[in-house]
Design an enzyme around this catalytic site. Structure first.
Site, PDB file in Angstrom:
ATOM      1  CG  ASP A  79       8.661  -3.973  -2.299  1.00 20.51           C
ATOM      2  OD1 ASP A  79       7.774  -3.125  -2.494  1.00 20.51           O
ATOM      3  OD2 ASP A  79       9.654  -3.743  -1.591  1.00 20.51           O
ATOM      4  CB  SER A  80       9.653  -0.760  -5.337  1.00 19.76           C
ATOM      5  OG  SER A  80       9.630  -0.590  -3.935  1.00 19.76           O
ATOM      6  CE1 TYR A  82       9.878   0.101  -8.916  1.00 18.47           C
ATOM      7  CE2 TYR A  82       7.629  -0.706  -8.758  1.00 18.47           C
ATOM      8  CZ  TYR A  82       8.919  -0.857  -9.207  1.00 18.47           C
ATOM      9  OH  TYR A  82       9.247  -1.970  -9.945  1.00 18.47           O
ATOM     10  N   GLY A  83       8.000   5.145  -4.912  1.00  9.81           N
ATOM     11  CA  GLY A  83       7.004   5.970  -4.218  1.00  9.81           C
ATOM     12  C   GLY A  83       6.905   7.413  -4.664  1.00  9.81           C
ATOM     13  CB  CYS A 142       4.921  -2.952  -3.394  1.00 10.29           C
ATOM     14  SG  CYS A 142       5.417  -1.258  -3.746  1.00 10.29           S
ATOM     15  CB  THR A 149       4.275   2.314  -3.982  1.00 12.33           C
ATOM     16  OG1 THR A 149       4.866   2.887  -2.819  1.00 12.33           O
ATOM     17  CG2 THR A 149       4.291   3.304  -5.112  1.00 12.33           C
ATOM     18  CD  GLU A 208      15.457  -0.900  -0.543  1.00 11.23           C
ATOM     19  OE1 GLU A 208      16.457  -1.290  -1.151  1.00 11.23           O
ATOM     20  OE2 GLU A 208      14.374  -1.522  -0.550  1.00 11.23           O
ATOM     21  CB  CYS A 258       5.486   1.771   3.012  1.00 11.97           C
ATOM     22  SG  CYS A 258       7.050   1.421   2.205  1.00 11.97           S
ATOM     23  CB  THR A 259       6.080  -3.945   2.341  1.00  9.16           C
ATOM     24  OG1 THR A 259       6.622  -3.471   1.107  1.00  9.16           O
ATOM     25  CG2 THR A 259       4.646  -4.387   2.137  1.00  9.16           C
ATOM     26  CG  HIS A 260      10.887  -0.487   2.232  1.00  4.77           C
ATOM     27  ND1 HIS A 260      10.159  -0.799   1.108  1.00  4.77           N
ATOM     28  CD2 HIS A 260      12.194  -0.594   1.887  1.00  4.77           C
ATOM     29  CE1 HIS A 260      10.997  -1.065   0.106  1.00  4.77           C
ATOM     30  NE2 HIS A 260      12.237  -0.956   0.560  1.00  4.77           N
TER      31      HIS A 260
HETATM   32  N1  DGL Z   1       7.780  -1.296  -0.227  1.00  8.89           N
HETATM   33  C1  DGL Z   1       7.276  -0.208  -1.050  1.00  8.89           C
HETATM   34  C2  DGL Z   1       5.897   0.172  -0.542  1.00  8.89           C
HETATM   35  O1  DGL Z   1       5.315  -0.619   0.181  1.00  8.89           O
HETATM   36  C3  DGL Z   1       8.334   0.816  -1.135  1.00  8.89           C
HETATM   37  C4  DGL Z   1       7.962   1.999  -1.904  1.00  8.89           C
HETATM   38  C5  DGL Z   1       8.955   2.618  -2.804  1.00  8.89           C
HETATM   39  O2  DGL Z   1       9.557   1.924  -3.600  1.00  8.89           O
HETATM   40  O3  DGL Z   1       9.045   3.852  -2.719  1.00  8.89           O
HETATM   41  O4  DGL Z   1       5.333   1.202  -0.825  1.00  8.89           O
END
Ligand code: DGL
Length: 271
Positions: A10-11, A42-43, A73, A75, A152, A186-188
């Site tokens: 993931d990012s 990353y988004g 992730c 994204t 985060e 999004c996995t967050h």
């Molecule tokens: N967990 C990432 C996702 O599912 C986070 C995105 C990011 O880094 O902006 O999109």
């Protein structure tokens, strides 16, 4: 039977919500996790940059002898799955398809909401998959760029006025539109389940993309007879691109258990 580990990335730390589900469903599997904590989020980045970063993440994971890669992730799954799948000779699975199928199955009124990063929403990937699974479903989508940095930074609990205010503003249009299913794309976002659930009300089904993806991965591995030896205990190893110091504390929140395994820092620009 295949005892090789599954690579997951993931990012940042959000992908750990998928790892938690994989560990629950497949306790005999070894997992190598890479979180690009030095470059998260990353988004908001361009497609080219997301692909470049994702290639480096995969190149690091491929230094291990893996049986499959899971893009935990939203994204990267929405932006780079095709590229990564074409470039690798092991299966590469993302979060979109399983979550889209779950949303199509869950909706009763045919109105599905989707929240994710800017890159995810720009890609249109969830909409395409939902349209294939349930053509008459209306999908309403919106980017929620403040959610990842808030999560985060540990700002995801009910009662936190900042995250509740942000969520209230982002989710008001979905409430007004009467969606009965909301894809947390999004996995967050599973960390925000209580905040989002409170905003949307108990009648709205929330789809956790990491959980759906873990379910699908378990099925794929079973179908290919590629699970580890029955009875073995899986081990997980964690790698990050920023300091490993704070990882255990934050990862414990995502995994909902103490993280005692060692965590190593990786120079991701070298891959
Ligand atoms: N967990 C990432 C996702 O599912 C986070 C995105 C990011 O880094 O902006 O999109």
């Amino acid at each position: 039977m295949d005892n090789r580990p599954i690579g997951v990335f993931d990012s940042g730390l959000g992908g750990l919500t998928a790892v938690r589900e994989l560990q629950r469903l497949l306790p005999g599997e070894d997992i190598i996790y890479f979180g690009d904590t030095g470059r998260v989020p990353y988004g908001g980045r361009s497609r080219d940059t997301i692909i470049r970063y994702a290639r480096q993440d995969v190149a690091f994971l491929r230094t291990f002898d893996l049986k499959a890669i899971v893009i935990a992730c939203g994204t990267v799954s929405t932006t780079a799955l095709d590229v990564l799948a074409a470039e690798n000779d092991i299966p590469v699975w993302g979060v979109v398809e399983p979550a889209a199928a779950a949303a199509a199955a869950a909706t009763r009124n045919g109105r599905v909401g989707l929240i994710g990063t800017q890159a995810t929403i720009r890609s249109g990937a969830y909409e395409r998959c939902i349209a294939q699974a349930a053509p008459r479903t209306e999908v309403m989508a919106a980017a929620c760029p403040l959610f990842v940095p808030l999560v985060e930074n540990g700002r995801f609990r009910r009662g936190d006025v900042v995250v509740e205010t942000v969520a209230g503003e982002y989710l008001a249009p979905f409430r007004a539109a009467g969606v009965d299913t909301l894809v947390l794309g999004c996995t967050h976002y599973p960390l925000l389940t209580e905040v989002i659930g409170h905003c949307m009300g108990p009648k709205v089904t929330l789809i956790d993309v990491g959980r759906q993806c873990a379910d699908a991965v378990a099925g794929h591995l079973r179908d290919r007879d590629a699970l580890g030896q029955p009875g073995r205990t899986g081990e997980s190893r964690y790698y990050v691109s920023d300091s490993a110091e704070d990882f255990s504390r934050l990862a414990s929140i995502f995994l909902r258990r103490n993280v005692e395994e060692t965590v190593k820092q990786v120079e991701i620009w070298n891959y």
